[in-house]
Motif scaffolding. Structure first.
Motif, PDB file in Angstrom:
ATOM      1  N   UNK A 274      16.387 100.885  75.385  1.00 44.18           N
ATOM      2  CA  UNK A 274      17.601 100.380  76.527  1.00 44.18           C
ATOM      3  C   UNK A 274      16.581 100.217  77.442  1.00 44.18           C
ATOM      4  N   UNK A 275      15.260  99.811  77.903  1.00 49.42           N
ATOM      5  CA  UNK A 275      15.096  99.539  78.749  1.00 49.42           C
ATOM      6  C   UNK A 275      14.967  97.649  79.057  1.00 49.42           C
ATOM      7  N   UNK A 276      15.449  97.552  77.554  1.00 50.57           N
ATOM      8  CA  UNK A 276      14.948  95.689  78.069  1.00 50.57           C
ATOM      9  C   UNK A 276      16.611  95.655  78.562  1.00 50.57           C
ATOM     10  N   UNK A 277      17.659  95.771  79.193  1.00 49.55           N
ATOM     11  CA  UNK A 277      18.373  96.183  78.773  1.00 49.55           C
ATOM     12  C   UNK A 277      18.773  95.223  80.630  1.00 49.55           C
ATOM     13  N   UNK A 278      18.998  93.966  80.388  1.00 46.21           N
ATOM     14  CA  UNK A 278      19.842  93.218  82.349  1.00 46.21           C
ATOM     15  C   UNK A 278      20.978  93.450  82.937  1.00 46.21           C
ATOM     16  N   UNK A 279      21.424  93.161  84.443  1.00 48.71           N
ATOM     17  CA  UNK A 279      22.404  92.516  84.970  1.00 48.71           C
ATOM     18  C   UNK A 279      22.337  91.262  84.183  1.00 48.71           C
ATOM     19  N   UNK A 280      24.667  92.315  84.235  1.00 52.91           N
ATOM     20  CA  UNK A 280      24.930  90.657  83.096  1.00 52.91           C
ATOM     21  C   UNK A 280      26.387  90.746  84.496  1.00 52.91           C
ATOM     22  N   UNK A 281      26.601  89.492  84.100  1.00 47.83           N
ATOM     23  CA  UNK A 281      27.695  88.853  85.496  1.00 47.83           C
ATOM     24  C   UNK A 281      28.655  88.777  84.839  1.00 47.83           C
ATOM     25  N   UNK A 282      29.467  89.245  84.777  1.00 48.24           N
ATOM     26  CA  UNK A 282      30.662  89.390  83.345  1.00 48.24           C
ATOM     27  C   UNK A 282      31.828  88.580  83.936  1.00 48.24           C
ATOM     28  N   UNK A 309      38.079  91.182  87.926  1.00 49.89           N
ATOM     29  CA  UNK A 309      37.077  92.146  88.869  1.00 49.89           C
ATOM     30  C   UNK A 309      36.245  90.953  89.039  1.00 49.89           C
ATOM     31  N   UNK A 310      35.693  90.494  90.371  1.00 51.76           N
ATOM     32  CA  UNK A 310      34.837  89.227  90.292  1.00 51.76           C
ATOM     33  C   UNK A 310      33.388  89.975  91.135  1.00 51.76           C
ATOM     34  N   UNK A 311      34.536  91.002  91.498  1.00 48.33           N
ATOM     35  CA  UNK A 311      32.631  91.923  91.607  1.00 48.33           C
ATOM     36  C   UNK A 311      32.193  93.624  90.534  1.00 48.33           C
ATOM     37  N   UNK A 312      33.060  92.989  89.556  1.00 49.04           N
ATOM     38  CA  UNK A 312      31.709  94.249  88.169  1.00 49.04           C
ATOM     39  C   UNK A 312      31.311  93.974  87.383  1.00 49.04           C
ATOM     40  N   UNK A 313      30.135  93.659  87.729  1.00 47.92           N
ATOM     41  CA  UNK A 313      28.948  94.007  87.001  1.00 47.92           C
ATOM     42  C   UNK A 313      28.200  95.027  86.059  1.00 47.92           C
ATOM     43  N   UNK A 343      47.281  88.765  77.041  1.00 51.17           N
ATOM     44  CA  UNK A 343      46.329  89.041  78.719  1.00 51.17           C
ATOM     45  C   UNK A 343      44.564  89.735  78.670  1.00 51.17           C
ATOM     46  N   UNK A 344      44.331  88.987  79.068  1.00 51.18           N
ATOM     47  CA  UNK A 344      43.121  89.457  79.022  1.00 51.18           C
ATOM     48  C   UNK A 344      42.031  90.584  80.404  1.00 51.18           C
ATOM     49  N   UNK A 345      41.947  91.801  80.567  1.00 48.48           N
ATOM     50  CA  UNK A 345      41.801  92.222  81.378  1.00 48.48           C
ATOM     51  C   UNK A 345      40.470  93.487  81.983  1.00 48.48           C
ATOM     52  N   UNK A 346      39.585  93.165  82.663  1.00 47.26           N
ATOM     53  CA  UNK A 346      38.359  93.041  82.878  1.00 47.26           C
ATOM     54  C   UNK A 346      38.520  94.205  84.665  1.00 47.26           C
ATOM     55  N   UNK A 347      39.231  95.395  84.655  1.00 45.70           N
ATOM     56  CA  UNK A 347      38.557  96.385  85.874  1.00 45.70           C
ATOM     57  C   UNK A 347      38.427  97.621  85.822  1.00 45.70           C
ATOM     58  N   UNK A 348      37.740  97.791  87.348  1.00 46.40           N
ATOM     59  CA  UNK A 348      37.382  99.543  87.166  1.00 46.40           C
ATOM     60  C   UNK A 348      38.665 100.178  86.700  1.00 46.40           C
ATOM     61  N   UNK A 349      37.764 101.449  85.909  1.00 46.44           N
ATOM     62  CA  UNK A 349      39.211 101.919  85.550  1.00 46.44           C
ATOM     63  C   UNK A 349      38.048 103.777  85.874  1.00 46.44           C
ATOM     64  N   UNK A 350      38.961 104.232  87.303  1.00 44.90           N
ATOM     65  CA  UNK A 350      38.250 105.190  87.255  1.00 44.90           C
ATOM     66  C   UNK A 350      37.026 105.226  88.114  1.00 44.90           C
TER      67      UNK A 350
END
Length: 442
Positions: A274-282, A309-313, A343-350
């Motif tokens: 897990x420590x090799x995880x990096x931030x991904x610009x989804x 959602x353009x701000x959700x990484x 329809x492809x959805x990438x959003x914050x849900x709660x």
């Protein structure tokens, strides 16, 4: 420790009791009468002590014995200490039995103890669940009368228990039970294990071997057939050769893709740090996938909608997550009839990052949904062959999501469409402040 009265002490006591009586009898001239009276009184006293002992043993109103004198003091004390030792041993035995039963309850298998006549002596709680027994109503009942299966009755009555018995449960549909019988100490122990999952895994392994063999055999048969048509001295006409070359290249690419996906799946199933995880610009990753999807969609002419959602990484392994996202999008394009809507959805849900792919295709029957993530499993094999899929996409997606603290959810209605979705927990979401700082640094 109580005081032990030996024979010499007892003899002294008797002499001290009878000598004064004899002397008094000699003084009055009736020694035998006084000895008789003394013996009779002593006999009455002994009978009285015996009655007290009998009354105490029968009534048991008190743990402590009655007080006694002389030899009866030793008798009472001896019985008291003997009873104390017996009670101590009974308590130890009760504790041992309780520990044995607690241990039997902790066993992850059902345990039933039978007498030699196959009547139930004891069972743990798991036996009530797996075999449908009722305790203590079924105590003393024959187990082969409660499990009404001819195979089980023949197995347990035959008395040869070298091999376990596998039996489909009549109490719970679809459950497979394994019975192991072990005679011991004039009793019989029956251990029952739920092997439903093991049987499913065994069947999945057989299906996997059969499917991968078929997937590799088909292209190899095509390539072999064309090669056999060729002669070292005479090549086929250009038109035939071009067609053969194109077909062989396609089949070789298909085999190469299959092997790559198998290797990828094997790598993903391994341990992950897990420590090799990096931030991904989804959002940017989904733009690349959208471009590929539009190219793939030229023949199907679906209506593709990307709600991102353009701000959700999130943090994770980019190559693995790209595979998970693209597999669901490309599957929707492949298996939805032409001119459909995806329809492809990438959003914050709660407090979660939610991704879903929804289509209005044919839908999937309920009996297939739980097996869709198995390797090479196909709902419609004939139709899947035409799409060129390997049958590994959803298996790879499942393992990728598991490694990223998520799981694949599938909902579908026949004739209306399907929805494949998953969500990442809040600890996977990259904070907006961190994202802006990273963008400014770049």
């Amino acid at each position: 420790m109580y005081r032990v009265i030996n024979k010499r002490t007892l003899a002294k006591r008797l002499l001290l009791y009878f000598i004064p009586l004899l002397l008094v009898g000699l003084l009055v001239g009736m020694p035998f009468l006084w000895l008789f009276i003394g013996s009779f009184a002593l006999l009455i006293w002994h009978y009285r002590q015996l009655y007290r002992l009998t009354d105490w043993l029968q009534q048991q109103q008190s743990f402590n014995p009655p007080e006694g004198r002389g030899t009866w003091e030793q008798v009472f004390e001896g019985i008291y200490h003997l009873q104390h030792r017996n009670r101590k041993k009974c308590n130890e035995l009760s504790t041992l039995i309780a520990r044995y039963r607690d241990g039997a309850e902790a066993i992850p298998d059902a345990v039933v103890v039978l007498q030699n006549d196959l009547t139930i002596y004891w069972c743990n709680k798991l036996a009530l669940t797996l075999l449908g027994l009722q305790w203590p109503l079924d105590q003393g009942q024959r187990l082969d009368n409660l499990i009404r299966e001819p195979k089980f009755a023949h197995y347990i009555q035959r008395g040869k228990f070298t091999e376990p018995l596998e039996l489909e449960s009549s109490f719970s549909i679809g459950r497979v039970l394994e019975f192991r019988v072990m005679p011991y100490a004039n009793q019989i122990m029956v251990v029952v294990r739920d092997v439903t999952r093991l049987k499913q895994l065994e069947q999945m392994r057989k299906d996997f071997v059969a499917n991968v063999s078929h997937e590799l055999r088909t292209p190899l048969t095509v390539v072999t057939g064309y090669l056999e048509m060729m002669d070292s001295d005479m090549l086929p006409p250009p038109g035939v050769w071009n067609k053969a070359q194109t077909t062989m290249l396609e089949q070789c690419k298909r085999m190469d893709s299959l092997v790559k996906q198998l290797l990828s799946l094997s790598r993903i199933e391994g341990a992950r740090k897990q420590n090799n995880d990096k931030a991904i610009n989804v959002p940017q990753l989904l733009k690349y996938i959208q471009t590929e999807a539009e190219s793939l969609n030229q023949q199907k002419n679906h209506q593709l909608i990307f709600d991102v959602d353009a701000s959700l990484d999130i943090t994770g392994a980019e190559d693995e997550l790209r595979s998970a996202f693209s597999n669901l999008v490309f599957n929707a394009i492949h298996y939805t009839q032409a001119n459909g809507k995806i329809t492809v959805c990438w959003q914050r849900n709660k407090d979660q990052a939610y991704f879903s792919v929804t289509d209005n295709g044919d839908g999937i029957a309920a009996e297939h949904i739980n097996r869709l993530t198995e390797r090479f499993y196909r709902v419609d094999k004939a139709r899947s062959r035409t799409t060129g899929g390997s049958g590994l996409g959803l298996a790879i997606t499942k393992h990728v999501l598991t490694r990223h603290q998520s799981e694949l959810n599938i909902s579908s209605v026949l004739g209306q469409g399907s929805c494949f979705s998953f969500a990442f927990p809040s600890n996977k979401i990259v904070a907006i402040a961190n994202k802006q700082q990273k963008q400014s640094e770049s």
